[in-house]
Design an enzyme around this catalytic site. Structure first.
Site, PDB file in Angstrom:
ATOM      1  N   VAL A   1       0.807  -1.220   0.000  1.00  0.00           N
ATOM      2  CA  VAL A   1       0.000   0.000   0.000  1.00  0.00           C
ATOM      3  C   VAL A   1       0.839   1.268   0.000  1.00  0.00           C
ATOM      4  CG1 VAL A   1      -1.956  -1.158   1.067  1.00  0.00           C
ATOM      5  CG2 VAL A   1      -0.271   0.015   2.519  1.00  0.00           C
TER       6      VAL A   1
ATOM      7  N   TYR B   1      11.415   6.014  13.126  1.00  0.00           N
ATOM      8  CA  TYR B   1      10.165   5.438  13.622  1.00  0.00           C
ATOM      9  C   TYR B   1       9.430   6.446  14.495  1.00  0.00           C
ATOM     10  CZ  TYR B   1       6.935   2.257  15.981  1.00  0.00           C
ATOM     11  OH  TYR B   1       5.808   1.657  16.476  1.00  0.00           O
TER      12      TYR B   1
ATOM     13  N   ALA C   1       9.571   9.680  14.476  1.00  0.00           N
ATOM     14  CA  ALA C   1       9.052  10.775  13.651  1.00  0.00           C
ATOM     15  C   ALA C   1       7.855  10.329  12.819  1.00  0.00           C
ATOM     16  CB  ALA C   1      10.153  11.310  12.748  1.00  0.00           C
TER      17      ALA C   1
ATOM     18  N   LYS D   1       5.615   8.079  13.504  1.00  0.00           N
ATOM     19  CA  LYS D   1       4.417   7.910  14.305  1.00  0.00           C
ATOM     20  C   LYS D   1       3.835   9.257  14.732  1.00  0.00           C
ATOM     21  CE  LYS D   1       3.928   3.503  14.061  1.00  0.00           C
ATOM     22  NZ  LYS D   1       2.758   2.925  13.366  1.00  0.00           N
TER      23      LYS D   1
ATOM     24  N   ILE E   1       3.821  -2.986  23.934  1.00  0.00           N
ATOM     25  CA  ILE E   1       3.023  -4.165  23.614  1.00  0.00           C
ATOM     26  C   ILE E   1       3.998  -5.263  23.212  1.00  0.00           C
ATOM     27  CG2 ILE E   1       1.152  -5.108  22.237  1.00  0.00           C
ATOM     28  CD1 ILE E   1       0.346  -2.724  24.014  1.00  0.00           C
TER      29      ILE E   1
END
Length: 249
Positions: A53, A143, A145, A147, A175
């Site tokens: 995607v 990562y 940045a 998010k 998690i």
């Protein structure tokens, strides 16, 4: 009554897999995808499409195929994500391309493709961000940045496309998935880092993928009908305390 249709990204393992399983239980038709072949252990009720995607055409194809198989898409959960364990100085162009194409462009492409119908018929978009977009993990610059970007996009969609479309984000904390294990592995002593991190969680445990699936369940329900443009941090209270280690008191 026909079942509602949901698309869930990043369902090969971890959080995404838990969300797929939960939405199936909740009575949704679920379409999902990945760049590789269908995982052998994916629930047989989930419809799999091989797609990347980060390419606009693949995102549009996925939405159209879900519509043709199940009907209009009412829920989109953007969970696909990758991480590179490097600082800015260590990162290379191909690191940027990988993280930003998946974590940012892929989310953007899926939102844009889904909004083509949702702006007319209504819909619900849930983006999986991260606590790392609020408080930065060391050696995870790209990562972190990416998010933070997801959180900003979430608010923009809510503002620009309400009231037809609700859009919220979930910011998971620690998690316990393979990605979390990779992050702990960066520490000089991974075991000591994990013990220290656990001591900072008032709930006394790390999170599980089902904790995030619980939040998705609520955000897709009528109970959250007045909620949009929000980023919900699901993290066991990890940053609620002061920097003093509570285990020493």
């Amino acid at each position: 009554m026909d079942k509602p249709t949901a698309i869930v990204m990043g369902s090969s393992r971890g959080i995404g897999r838990a969300i797929v399983d939960r939405l199936l239980i909740e009575g949704y038709n679920v379409a999902t995808c990945g760049r590789g072949t269908r995982p052998d252990d994916l629930n047989v009720a989930a419809y799999w499409v091989q797609a990347d995607v980060s390419f606009t055409g693949d995102a549009e194809m996925l939405v159209q195929e879900a519509k043709s198989v199940f009907g209009r898409v009412s829920v989109l959960v953007n969970n696909a994500g990758v991480q590179i364990e490097k600082t800015v100085a260590e990162s290379e162009d191909n690191d940027w391309d990988l993280v930003m194409n998946v974590n940012c462009k892929g989310v953007f492409n899926m939102c844009r493709a889904a909004l083509a119908d949702m702006t007319e018929h209504g819909g619900n978009i849930i983006n999986i961000g991260s606590i790392s977009g609020m408080v930065s993990d060391p050696s995870m610059a790209l990562y972190n940045a990416s998010k933070a970007w997801v959180h900003g996009l979430t608010r923009s969609i809510a503002v620009d496309h309400g009231p037809k479309v609700r859009c919220n984000a979930i910011r998971p904390g620690w998690i316990m998935t393979e990605m979390a294990e990779d992050a702990f592995a960066l520490a000089k002593s991974p075991d000591a880092a994990m013990v220290d991190a656990l001591s900072r969680h008032p709930v006394g445990r790390f999170g599980t993928p089902n904790d995030i699936a619980d939040m998705v369940t609520w955000l897709t329900s009528d109970q959250s009908a007045y909620v949009t443009g929000e980023c919900f941090t699901v993290y066991g209270g990890m940053t609620a305390a002061s920097p003093l280690n509570p285990g020493l008191f």
